[in-house]
Design a protein around this motif. Structure first.
Motif, PDB file in Angstrom:
ATOM      1  N   GLU A   1       0.712  -1.144  -0.056  1.00 40.28           N
ATOM      2  CA  GLU A   1      -0.134   0.071   0.003  1.00 40.28           C
ATOM      3  C   GLU A   1       0.864   1.359  -0.008  1.00 40.28           C
ATOM      4  OE1 GLU A   1      -3.380   0.124   2.557  1.00 40.28           O
ATOM      5  OE2 GLU A   1      -4.203  -1.771   1.654  1.00 40.28           O
ATOM      6  N   THR A   2       2.005   0.959   0.094  1.00 44.56           N
ATOM      7  CA  THR A   2       2.919   2.265   0.248  1.00 44.56           C
ATOM      8  C   THR A   2       4.410   2.000  -0.540  1.00 44.56           C
ATOM      9  OG1 THR A   2       4.428   1.421   2.148  1.00 44.56           O
ATOM     10  CG2 THR A   2       2.363   2.538   2.705  1.00 44.56           C
ATOM     11  N   TYR A   3       4.887   3.100  -0.976  1.00 45.23           N
ATOM     12  CA  TYR A   3       6.135   2.928  -1.608  1.00 45.23           C
ATOM     13  C   TYR A   3       7.407   2.213  -1.018  1.00 45.23           C
ATOM     14  CZ  TYR A   3       4.326   5.546  -5.626  1.00 45.23           C
ATOM     15  OH  TYR A   3       3.219   5.899  -6.551  1.00 45.23           O
TER      16      TYR A   3
ATOM     17  N   ARG B   1      -3.852  -1.014  -4.968  1.00 48.49           N
ATOM     18  CA  ARG B   1      -3.910  -0.050  -4.011  1.00 48.49           C
ATOM     19  C   ARG B   1      -3.093   1.264  -4.255  1.00 48.49           C
ATOM     20  NH1 ARG B   1      -6.590  -2.113   0.805  1.00 48.49           N
ATOM     21  NH2 ARG B   1      -8.193  -3.254  -0.100  1.00 48.49           N
TER      22      ARG B   1
ATOM     23  N   ARG C   1      -4.150   6.371  -7.559  1.00 45.45           N
ATOM     24  CA  ARG C   1      -4.316   7.522  -7.197  1.00 45.45           C
ATOM     25  C   ARG C   1      -4.047   8.456  -8.578  1.00 45.45           C
ATOM     26  NH1 ARG C   1      -1.006   6.900  -1.691  1.00 45.45           N
ATOM     27  NH2 ARG C   1       0.374   5.841  -3.339  1.00 45.45           N
ATOM     28  N   ILE C   2      -4.872   9.388  -8.734  1.00 43.94           N
ATOM     29  CA  ILE C   2      -4.689  10.293  -9.901  1.00 43.94           C
ATOM     30  C   ILE C   2      -3.917  11.475  -9.157  1.00 43.94           C
ATOM     31  CG2 ILE C   2      -5.701  11.979 -11.347  1.00 43.94           C
ATOM     32  CD1 ILE C   2      -8.289  10.256 -10.829  1.00 43.94           C
ATOM     33  N   LEU C   3      -2.577  11.594  -9.993  1.00 42.34           N
ATOM     34  CA  LEU C   3      -1.550  12.346  -9.540  1.00 42.34           C
ATOM     35  C   LEU C   3      -1.445  14.025  -9.858  1.00 42.34           C
ATOM     36  CD1 LEU C   3       1.252   9.950  -9.621  1.00 42.34           C
ATOM     37  CD2 LEU C   3      -0.108  10.220  -7.821  1.00 42.34           C
TER      38      LEU C   3
ATOM     39  N   GLU D   1      -1.505   6.700 -11.130  1.00 42.33           N
ATOM     40  CA  GLU D   1      -0.685   5.397 -10.905  1.00 42.33           C
ATOM     41  C   GLU D   1      -1.216   4.357 -11.512  1.00 42.33           C
ATOM     42  OE1 GLU D   1       0.795   6.252  -6.364  1.00 42.33           O
ATOM     43  OE2 GLU D   1      -1.269   5.727  -6.539  1.00 42.33           O
TER      44      GLU D   1
ATOM     45  N   SER E   1      -2.894   5.316   3.650  1.00 44.32           N
ATOM     46  CA  SER E   1      -3.036   4.078   3.165  1.00 44.32           C
ATOM     47  C   SER E   1      -4.382   3.459   4.083  1.00 44.32           C
ATOM     48  CB  SER E   1      -1.782   3.271   3.362  1.00 44.32           C
ATOM     49  OG  SER E   1      -1.499   3.111   4.545  1.00 44.32           O
ATOM     50  N   GLY E   2      -4.751   2.396   3.801  1.00 44.14           N
ATOM     51  CA  GLY E   2      -5.435   1.557   4.497  1.00 44.14           C
ATOM     52  C   GLY E   2      -6.879   2.315   4.785  1.00 44.14           C
TER      53      GLY E   2
ATOM     54  N   ARG F   1      -6.507   6.243   4.272  1.00 41.70           N
ATOM     55  CA  ARG F   1      -6.966   6.832   3.107  1.00 41.70           C
ATOM     56  C   ARG F   1      -8.456   6.781   2.575  1.00 41.70           C
ATOM     57  NH1 ARG F   1      -4.588   4.178  -2.362  1.00 41.70           N
ATOM     58  NH2 ARG F   1      -2.553   4.282  -1.268  1.00 41.70           N
TER      59      ARG F   1
ATOM     60  N   ARG G   1     -10.728   9.923   1.573  1.00 41.64           N
ATOM     61  CA  ARG G   1     -11.483   9.938   0.511  1.00 41.64           C
ATOM     62  C   ARG G   1     -13.266  10.208   1.026  1.00 41.64           C
ATOM     63  NH1 ARG G   1      -8.935   5.491  -3.325  1.00 41.64           N
ATOM     64  NH2 ARG G   1      -7.572   6.827  -4.449  1.00 41.64           N
TER      65      ARG G   1
ATOM     66  N   ASP H   1       4.182   8.697  -0.153  1.00 36.72           N
ATOM     67  CA  ASP H   1       2.627   8.185  -0.005  1.00 36.72           C
ATOM     68  C   ASP H   1       1.612   9.260   0.282  1.00 36.72           C
ATOM     69  OD1 ASP H   1       3.285   5.395  -0.452  1.00 36.72           O
ATOM     70  OD2 ASP H   1       4.257   5.497   1.309  1.00 36.72           O
TER      71      ASP H   1
ATOM     72  N   THR I   1      -1.488  10.756  -2.270  1.00 43.51           N
ATOM     73  CA  THR I   1      -2.867  10.816  -1.987  1.00 43.51           C
ATOM     74  C   THR I   1      -3.564  12.261  -1.591  1.00 43.51           C
ATOM     75  OG1 THR I   1      -2.243   8.974  -0.309  1.00 43.51           O
ATOM     76  CG2 THR I   1      -4.414   9.796   0.209  1.00 43.51           C
TER      77      THR I   1
ATOM     78  N   PRO J   1     -12.195  -1.284   3.221  1.00 43.24           N
ATOM     79  CA  PRO J   1     -12.031   0.045   3.911  1.00 43.24           C
ATOM     80  C   PRO J   1     -13.053   1.231   3.520  1.00 43.24           C
ATOM     81  CG  PRO J   1      -9.780  -0.779   2.950  1.00 43.24           C
ATOM     82  CD  PRO J   1     -11.086  -1.660   2.320  1.00 43.24           C
TER      83      PRO J   1
END
Lengths: 439, 243
Positions: free
Chosen positions: A24-26, A64, A67-69, A81, B11-12, B15, B19, B37, B41, B201
């Motif tokens: 979920e993370t880089y 996961r 995202r639209i950056l 992404e 995350s999770g 996030r 949203r 990250d 987001t 989530p």
């Protein structure tokens, strides 16, 4: 984050138990790439070939990373992404008055998957393949770290990555060109075709005035009616009733399956006769953007009805000079193999073949059949037709292609293989597709 | 326009909460450790929902963090923050049985960090006489076991802190909620074959942002019944359970 799962191709003809991670993370993603011997990226898992998993590779689920950056209002450039779905992106762009023209027909497909297979849509003859709308890519690779490429920078890596089945690394960022949205609805005109040759003639005659163009054909009919069906001629129109921003359609499970295959000669003929009758009654209809852009959404039962054994899909581009002879040979082949053809469809294609991409100029034919021994024999015969008529086949639609077949069917197979192995000599990116095709 | 803060928003569940709040029109401050990250987001939320979304990279488990200065900094970005969600936390696969090295980091991440921030924002909210603090515990707090010894203890401490804070803040116009989360589709539950259903989530977030529900709640709600059964078991049976 790590799990042992059984993953299947979308056509369900290959299933493999493999290790899957869903970072979920880089930081997690980079750690996985560094620590794992072989990896392969995975998006929605809707490819018919086993491109996103392999017995000895860690499959990295990127859903996961969705995202639209950034979005530039003036140029329409959007950066996303890889896990962003084309449905999500279409909805976002619709609000901005833009759209992405080269999209396949199901909204859950991810942008990373679109790049990996250089996919196409119903407007390929105007818009080309997906890769032509990609301005820049950023990749992560276990040995090379972070890399950027575009048609003008690291051009060979770009060429290998677009349509490269994820074998150059994990795509983490995609910059795309978009177009102003010509209208918020699509008008579809249905034109009857008496046979497959006439369907192709109609596609040609309507191409100049159409935004999107495709056909549905019944390939179970024989003789003068072989491939009779409907050509759909689509163009964008303004429609006050179809404004952006409505509730998204309910998510559906396209991977669902019935316990047994419902498609046989009798049910296929009946279903296609009913479908043909219903469709031929529709002359002109105006549909909201979403419904028209994603025609497969809502038709999941069609795929579920193949049951656990699944189906096989063959897609090829037949060069125009060979089309008429190809149709004759195809009918003969289908007569011999006696397999129910649950779907036949045509599109127009324009482009130059390149590497293992599904590009070329001609008529694109797609065929679906239930997966059983006779369909394998049919597909081998179709390989022969593809070779005989210099057709290009679609690697992402066919879980059965081997290295030997690919060498025969893709003139640039050796070039692709050589460039890929120079870039990744340790074969850090692995998949069942790679193992089968030997690239 | 309202404003909200989500700590652990990259995350999770965090996030998904960010949203869902943005979808409701809230301006946001999202907080997490990793700028790489956090910034995507924040960009995604601002682009999709047309709200302002600020990214603040901070490690809330840092013992040196000045929580009041941090709250001040966040409020300077969007004005006074009306809703604070702190789903930040984390497990460690080595948190099995006695592991002295993990006690402090897990307590900092799952109790000290969230409680300290909740306290700093609660003070500001009490001054204004309104606001909402939402903390996140786990079903592990009610059913500690071999595989989450320090984590479960830290979450139990957070639940107790939340209830104490509620006792102070609610008469002063500030609501305090603590959700004990069951199985949610996060990296911890990914691919695991679990006896009970896993909530998405987004589903969890939609439920949590809908309305203030002061006090302690289980999500998904059926976990209340599961915990009732687990807590009622005699030790002789409980110690034999492997879950």
């Amino acid at each position: 984050m790590l799990a042992n799962l059984t993953l299947a191709t979308f056509d369900r003809t290959q299933r493999t138990q493999t290790q899957v991670a869903r970072p979920e993370t880089y930081r997690q993603l980079v750690a996985l790439l560094r620590a794992s011997g072989s990896t392969i990226a995975r998006g929605a898992g809707l490819s018919c070939s086993a491109a996103s998993f392999g017995a000895d590779a860690l499959s990295i689920d990127l859903t996961r990373f969705d995202r639209i950056l950034s979005h530039d209002d003036s140029s329409g450039r959007v950066v996303v992404e890889p896990g962003v779905t084309i449905g999500d992106l279409t909805r976002f762009l619709e609000h901005k008055g833009r759209y992405l023209p080269a999209l396949p027909g199901y909204p859950s497909i991810t942008i990373g998957g679109c790049v990996a297979f250089d996919v196409h849509g119903k407007s390929q003859f105007h818009s080309g393949n997906f890769g032509e709308w990609v301005e820049e890519l950023t990749l992560l690779h276990g040995d090379h770290g972070e890399l950027s490429c575009s048609p003008s920078h690291e051009a060979e890596l770009f060429l290998l990555t677009v349509g490269g089945a994820g074998l150059t690394g994990v795509i983490v960022r995609v910059a795309l060109r978009t177009l102003p949205l010509p209208g918020r609805a699509i008008e579809t005109t249905s034109v009857r075709a008496r046979n497959l040759r006439e369907a192709a003639d109609i596609l040609h005659s309507r191409a100049a005035a159409a935004d999107c163009l495709y056909s549905w054909n019944d390939l179970n009919k024989r003789g003068a009616s072989f491939g009779a069906g409907i050509v759909y001629v689509e163009r964008f129109v303004a429609d006050a009733a179809s404004q952006a921003g409505g509730l998204p359609p309910r998510a559906r499970n396209i991977a669902a399956e019935l316990p047994l295959c419902a498609w046989n000669q009798a049910t296929t003929r009946l279903a296609l006769a009913i479908y043909g009758r219903l469709e031929s009654n529709k002359r002109v209809q105006v549909r909201p953007l979403w419904t028209a852009m994603f025609p497969i959404h809502g038709k999941e039962l069609y795929y579920a009805a193949f049951g656990g054994a699944g189906f096989r899909e063959y897609q090829l581009i037949v060069p125009l000079p060979h089309w008429s002879d190809f149709v004759g040979a195809l009918e003969q082949t289908l007569v011999t193999c006696r397999v129910p053809i649950t779907l036949g469809s045509l599109k127009l294609f324009r482009g130059e073949p390149s590497m293992l991409k599904f590009r070329g100029t001609g008529i694109c034919l797609a065929i679906d059949v239930p997966a059983h021994a006779r369909s394998l024999a049919l597909f081998s015969a179709l390989d022969g037709l593809a070779e005989r008529f210099s057709a290009t086949v679609n690697l992402c639609k066919d879980s059965r292609l081997t290295g030997a077949t690919c060498q025969r069917l893709f003139p640039e197979y050796t070039k692709f293989r050589g460039a890929l192995r120079r870039f990744d000599p340790a074969l850090r990116c692995q998949s069942s597709l790679r193992a089968a095709t030997g690239v | 326009m309202s404003s909200a803060l989500v700590v652990g928003g990259s995350s999770g569940v965090g996030r998904a909460l960010a949203r869902a709040l943005a979808q409701g029109g809230s301006d946001l401050v999202i907080v997490a450790r990793e700028p790489r990250d956090l910034e995507p987001t924040a960009a995604d939320i601002a682009l999709r929902h047309g709200v302002r979304c600020f990214a603040v990279a901070t490690d809330i488990a840092d013992p040196a963090l000045d929580a009041e200065a941090f709250a001040e900094r966040c409020c300077a970005l969007v004005g006074e923050i009306e809703r604070v969600y702190i789903p930040a936390g984390g497990v460690n696969d080595d948190d099995v049985g006695p592991n002295p090295a993990l006690v402090a980091p897990l307590v900092l991440t799952n109790y000290v960090g969230p409680a300290r921030l909740a306290a700093a924002f609660a003070r500001r909210m009490v001054e204004r006489g309104r606001g909402e603090i939402v903390l996140f515990s786990s079903i592990a707090a009610g059913a500690p076991r071999t595989n989450n010894v320090a984590y479960a203890a830290a979450k139990a401490a957070l639940e107790v802190y939340a209830l104490g804070l509620r006792h102070f803040a609610e008469p002063r116009g500030v609501s305090v909620t603590v959700y004990a989360l069951g199985y949610v589709d996060t990296p911890q539950s990914f691919g695991r074959k679990l006896l009970l259903p896993i909530a998405g989530p987004a589903q969890a977030a939609a439920f949590m942002v809908r309305a203030a529900r002061p006090g302690k709640h289980y999500y998904p709600r059926f976990w209340w019944w599961v915990l009732l059964v687990l807590k009622s078991l005699p030790w002789a049976i409980y110690r034999r359970l492997s879950f």
